[in-house]
Design a protein around this motif. Structure first.
Motif, mmCIF file in Angstrom:
data_model
loop_
_atom_site.group_PDB
_atom_site.id
_atom_site.type_symbol
_atom_site.label_atom_id
_atom_site.label_comp_id
_atom_site.label_asym_id
_atom_site.label_seq_id
_atom_site.Cartn_x
_atom_site.Cartn_y
_atom_site.Cartn_z
ATOM 1 N N GLY A 51 23.212 26.088 47.796
ATOM 2 C CA GLY A 51 24.000 25.579 46.736
ATOM 3 C C GLY A 51 23.410 24.526 45.876
ATOM 4 N N LEU A 52 22.274 23.475 46.393
ATOM 5 C CA LEU A 52 21.785 21.991 46.327
ATOM 6 C C LEU A 52 20.537 22.776 45.361
ATOM 7 C CD1 LEU A 52 21.391 19.410 47.083
ATOM 8 C CD2 LEU A 52 19.648 19.754 48.293
ATOM 9 N N PHE A 53 19.730 24.964 45.732
ATOM 10 C CA PHE A 53 18.716 25.133 45.047
ATOM 11 C C PHE A 53 19.538 25.388 43.368
ATOM 12 C CE2 PHE A 53 17.138 28.962 43.289
ATOM 13 C CZ PHE A 53 15.846 28.439 42.945
ATOM 14 N N ILE A 54 20.682 25.707 43.569
ATOM 15 C CA ILE A 54 21.233 26.166 42.122
ATOM 16 C C ILE A 54 21.753 25.055 40.953
ATOM 17 C CG2 ILE A 54 22.909 27.551 40.729
ATOM 18 C CD1 ILE A 54 22.946 29.287 43.420
ATOM 19 N N ILE A 110 20.215 40.560 40.530
ATOM 20 C CA ILE A 110 21.153 40.320 38.516
ATOM 21 C C ILE A 110 21.924 38.925 39.381
ATOM 22 C CG2 ILE A 110 23.783 40.854 38.535
ATOM 23 C CD1 ILE A 110 22.601 43.921 38.245
ATOM 24 N N MET A 111 22.673 38.552 40.369
ATOM 25 C CA MET A 111 23.485 37.900 40.560
ATOM 26 C C MET A 111 22.707 36.461 40.664
ATOM 27 S SD MET A 111 24.599 36.439 44.556
ATOM 28 C CE MET A 111 23.321 35.810 45.142
ATOM 29 N N VAL A 112 21.287 36.331 41.110
ATOM 30 C CA VAL A 112 20.523 35.180 40.902
ATOM 31 C C VAL A 112 19.879 35.357 39.350
ATOM 32 C CG1 VAL A 112 18.117 34.489 41.227
ATOM 33 C CG2 VAL A 112 19.791 35.556 43.178
ATOM 34 N N THR A 114 39.541 32.526 45.365
ATOM 35 C CA THR A 114 39.415 33.639 46.218
ATOM 36 C C THR A 114 38.010 33.974 46.044
ATOM 37 O OG1 THR A 114 41.267 34.374 44.892
ATOM 38 C CG2 THR A 114 39.584 36.210 45.143
ATOM 39 N N GLY A 115 37.253 33.736 45.692
ATOM 40 C CA GLY A 115 35.984 33.800 45.701
ATOM 41 C C GLY A 115 35.532 33.309 47.842
ATOM 42 N N ILE A 116 35.896 31.786 47.851
ATOM 43 C CA ILE A 116 35.430 31.720 49.018
ATOM 44 C C ILE A 116 35.987 32.428 49.996
ATOM 45 C CG2 ILE A 116 35.940 29.287 50.709
ATOM 46 C CD1 ILE A 116 35.858 27.688 48.048
ATOM 47 N N ALA A 176 30.075 35.026 45.112
ATOM 48 C CA ALA A 176 29.017 33.511 45.048
ATOM 49 C C ALA A 176 28.989 33.019 44.342
ATOM 50 C CB ALA A 176 27.709 34.586 45.597
ATOM 51 N N LEU A 177 28.945 34.412 42.934
ATOM 52 C CA LEU A 177 28.674 33.918 41.537
ATOM 53 C C LEU A 177 30.128 32.877 41.064
ATOM 54 C CD1 LEU A 177 27.363 37.089 39.426
ATOM 55 C CD2 LEU A 177 26.680 34.747 39.758
#
Lengths: 659, 118
Positions: B96-99, A325-327, A206-208, A239-240
């Motif tokens: 993605g790599l960074f995370i 917030i996400m990051v 679902t996220g994708i 993304a989370l």
């Protein structure tokens, strides 16, 4: 009688599933099943159910199925909560046994997070996002159905543990060594790991799906900075999900290897590291908190402007704070286990990063208030939930900052202070937000409004019930009452607060009953939405009829600014959503498929087989999964053509055809 | 707002088109990539279960295998090299790599338990 029958009966129905509550549940399940089968058979609805619903790939119908599942799960999780509160109402009440209490708090937490909050969020994503960004469906409609069926069969697998084999009992976090085979030999924890594993695959997909949908399928002219804020929060939530679920999968998978194949990832005696599970779980668990709350932020950012008749205050700041917030939410997970003792530098780092998150969240709260400032506010049910959300969530956030202070956390961790804190954020944030969104978008999903007066009753019962339940729990936490406590003796001074808390819980239960009554009553008598725009909305979904036709937009709208529908209304260009008959061209729409259902079924059989270590059943499930995947791979007939004539007919019936 | 213009999703952008069905050659590279991934996993599993080396050397060895497999999958399945337009996928992979590196690095830091009070 063959020898395996008593063994089978004992494995499937051990004494832990033959207690009065489980027998009662058995009776209810069988009765409900008989009623459903009878009604479907007598009304000859099996074919309809299969063709129109179980095999659908239409995002709007998938949304409805998510919604039904989520409300059923809210009922189950709520009953669990009431069982716990009944047991704690007075000192030394033994309404349920300690063993059963463990199972009940485990299923309450797991169900409310994974099988209530998540599907309710996906219900709104599916119902709203494609309409809001001017798309005809999500990017991968068939995968969307796969997501739903993996969730549904995962939820089913988790729920049958209650009556077949025995429930998990190690808490919703399922830490080792509580889950290790040596200490927890029944099938309960296998159910937990496998059900979450299966539904977790669906969630990742679902996220994708929504990431791609939002990035690639917006209407022409809708740049990222012109998107409604709900689309932004959906993007960040997706993304989370994409980065948060893999650590969970690893944690679940390694725990399963430990339990099924005697690996020792988390067995201290064999060089394993139980703390690594905790680390992995919260690597997922903290972003998960934001996965469930960001959509609520998005909903409020739609509800507040609509019912204040003003554009959202500080749109750019809102977007920046959602992304912040996400990051930041990736860098805070240790605050769930400060007391593990990773050291002062680690704890200070994660304490500070946790406090940092309060800043963008505070920005959002102020922006909602400034949006209301000077607006013409209508106190509808969605707006009431928003107004209740602000103080409730602020208290939850403030107590969160308190708990992020490491020395304070050493005092308060695992007490009722923590329980009250996270319910303040999860109910005050997520649940209030989702209910607000549900009342707001209900006419768009079903074509009628939920009755406002009944909705307000449900709201007040739920809101006041919430505070009566969780207000006292802060004090109980400060007085030293720990979470997951089965019962307590008289003389600790806890009984008055506990009794108040239990009364509040029943108030919330009454709120749920009124909510369900509200839905059932409104189905028959609710005000029909004939305009498609009952709230005088601002975004594109309100330019469509309610409910929207299968293809959503006969012609994809062109967007030139934010709040596109509001702008069209302001310029008197609402006829722009009508189409001339000669403009309509034939469309390609995704074709329904039974593959997702059978894929889910295959996973269910695999999960059930692994739970009991009946390898041949697991093999059967695996074969089903592979079969469904081959089917998916070689099925090129995944689209159907809708003729222009049919679209003309539908649009004419909706009164949206220009002469 | 131009009202009666209808340039919408039907507009043809070649690099957005799905192109799987136009592939005529058998995708050997994917099959080899899949088999290679399986072999790398099985080697790691065998090395650990057979206690092939000392624990530290073993850890380094399977870490190497993991990196090799990640590279293999990125190359074969994750569209690292394909591009029908700007290479948008590189930015996503970078994120993605960074995370991933951040999460793994911080996890190692946490699990070192450099604590005086634990």
């Amino acid at each position: 009688m063959p020898a395996f029958v008593p063994y089978l009966l004992h494995t499937l129905f051990p004494p832990t599933v033959l207690r009065p509550t489980e027998i009662g549940a058995d009776v209810l399940i069988v009765a409900t099943g008989v009623i459903i089968v009878t009604v479907l058979t007598r009304q000859k609805k099996w074919g309809w159910l299969w063709r129109e619903w179980l095999t659908t790939v239409d995002h709007k119908r998938i949304a409805v199925m998510y919604l039904i599942a989520a409300i059923a799960m809210l009922f189950r999780g709520g009953v669990d909560a009431l069982m716990m509160r009944t047991n704690l109402a007075l000192p030394s009440v033994h309404f349920i046994s300690a063993e059963e209490y463990n199972e009940v708090f485990t299923t309450h937490g797991t169900i409310m997070i994974f099988f209530m909050a998540m599907p309710l969020i996906f219900a709104l994503f599916n119902a709203v996002i494609p309409l809001m960004i001017g798309a005809r469906d999500v990017a991968f409609p068939r995968l969307n159905a796969v997501s739903f069926w993996l969730f549904a069969f995962g939820a089913l697998l988790f729920n049958i543990s209650f009556v077949v084999g025995g429930s998990p009992n190690a808490g919703w976090t399922a830490y080792p060594p509580l889950t290790e085979l040596a200490f927890n030999p029944g099938p309960g924890e296998n159910y937990y790991f496998l059900a979450l594993f299966i539904s977790g695959i669906g969630t990742t997909i679902t996220g994708i799906n929504f990431l791609v949908t939002i990035l690639r399928m917006r209407a022409p002219g809708m740049t990222l900075m012109r998107m409604p804020l709900f689309a932004w929060t959906t993007l960040c939530t997706s993304a989370l999900i994409l980065f948060a679920f893999p650590p969970l999968t690893v944690a679940l998978g390694t725990s399963l290897l430990d339990r099924l194949f005697h690996a020792s990832f988390y067995t201290l005696g064999h060089g394993g590291m139980p703390m690594m599970y905790v680390n992995l779980f919260w690597l997922f668990g903290h972003p998960e908190v934001y996965i469930v709350v960001l959509p609520a932020f998005g909903i409020f950012s739609e509800v507040v402007p609509t019912f204040s008749r003003k554009p959202l205050f500080g749109y750019t700041a809102m977007v920046v704070s959602v992304v912040a917030i996400m990051v930041l939410s990736y860098g805070t997970w240790v605050h769930h286990f400060f007391t593990m003792g990773a050291g002062p530098s680690v704890n200070v780092f994660f304490g500070l990063s946790t406090m940092l998150i309060a800043i963008p969240t505070g920005v959002k709260i102020f922006n909602w208030i400034f949006t209301m400032w000077g607006g013409r506010i209508r106190l509808t049910v969605p707006m009431l939930y928003q107004l209740a959300f602000i103080p409730t969530f602020v208290v939850g956030g403030a107590t969160g900052v308190l708990l992020a202070t490491v020395p304070v956390d050493y005092q308060l961790h695992n007490t009722y202070f923590l329980v009250a804190h996270f319910h303040n954020t999860l109910i005050g944030g997520t649940v209030f937000g989702l209910l607000s969104g549900l009342y707001y978008w209900w006419p768009k999903m079903f074509g009628y409004k939920l009755d406002e007066r009944q909705g307000k009753w449900a709201f007040w019962l739920f809101f006041l019930g919430f505070w009566v339940t969780f207000g006292p729990q802060y004090l109980l936490g400060l007085e030293g009452m720990t979470r997951r406590l089965w019962t307590y003796p008289l003389g600790l001074g806890w009984h008055a607060l506990n009794l108040i808390s239990t009364i509040g819980a029943y108030g919330m239960g009454a709120g749920f009953v009124v909510l369900v009554y509200n839905v059932v009553w409104s189905m028959q008598h609710g005000e029909r939405d004939l305009t498609g725009d009952p709230w005088d909305g601002r975004t594109l979904e309100w330019s469509l009829p309610s409910p929207a036709p299968e293809y959503n937009f006969a012609r994809i709208p062109v967007v030139t600014e934010r709040d596109a529908w509001w702008a069209m209304k302001a310029r008197g260009e609402t006829t722009a959503v009508r189409v001339r008959p000669d403009e309509i061209s034939a469309l390609e729409l995704p074709r329904n498929s039974a593959m997702p259902f059978f894929l889910g079924l295959g996973f269910f059989v695999l999960g059930f087989g692994l739970t009991f270590r009946w390898w041949w059943i697991a093999g059967l499930g695996l074969a089903g999964i592979l079969g469904a995947m081959l089917w998916a791979g070689f099925d090129y007939e995944d689209r159907k053509h809708v003729h222009a004539e049919e679209i003309r007919r539908i649009e004419a019936a909706l009164g949206r055809l220009e002469a | 707002m131009s009202v009666h213009r209808a340039p919408d999703a039907e507009e043809h952008l070649p690099y957005l088109e799905a192109h799987f069905e136009s592939e005529t050659r058998f995708p050997w590279i994917k099959v080899v990539g899949y088999a290679g991934s399986l072999v790398l996993t099985l080697v790691a599993f065998w090395a650990v279960s057979a206690h092939w080396m000392s624990p530290t050397a073993l850890l380094a060895f399977i870490l190497g295998l993991a990196v090799a497999q990640a590279a293999l999958q990125l190359g074969v399945f994750m569209h690292l090299r394909e591009s029908r337009g700007p290479s948008w996928q590189i930015a996503g992979l970078g994120l993605g790599l960074f995370i991933a590196v951040g999460l793994v690095g911080m996890s190692i830091w946490i699990m070192l338990f450099k604590s005086g009070v634990s």
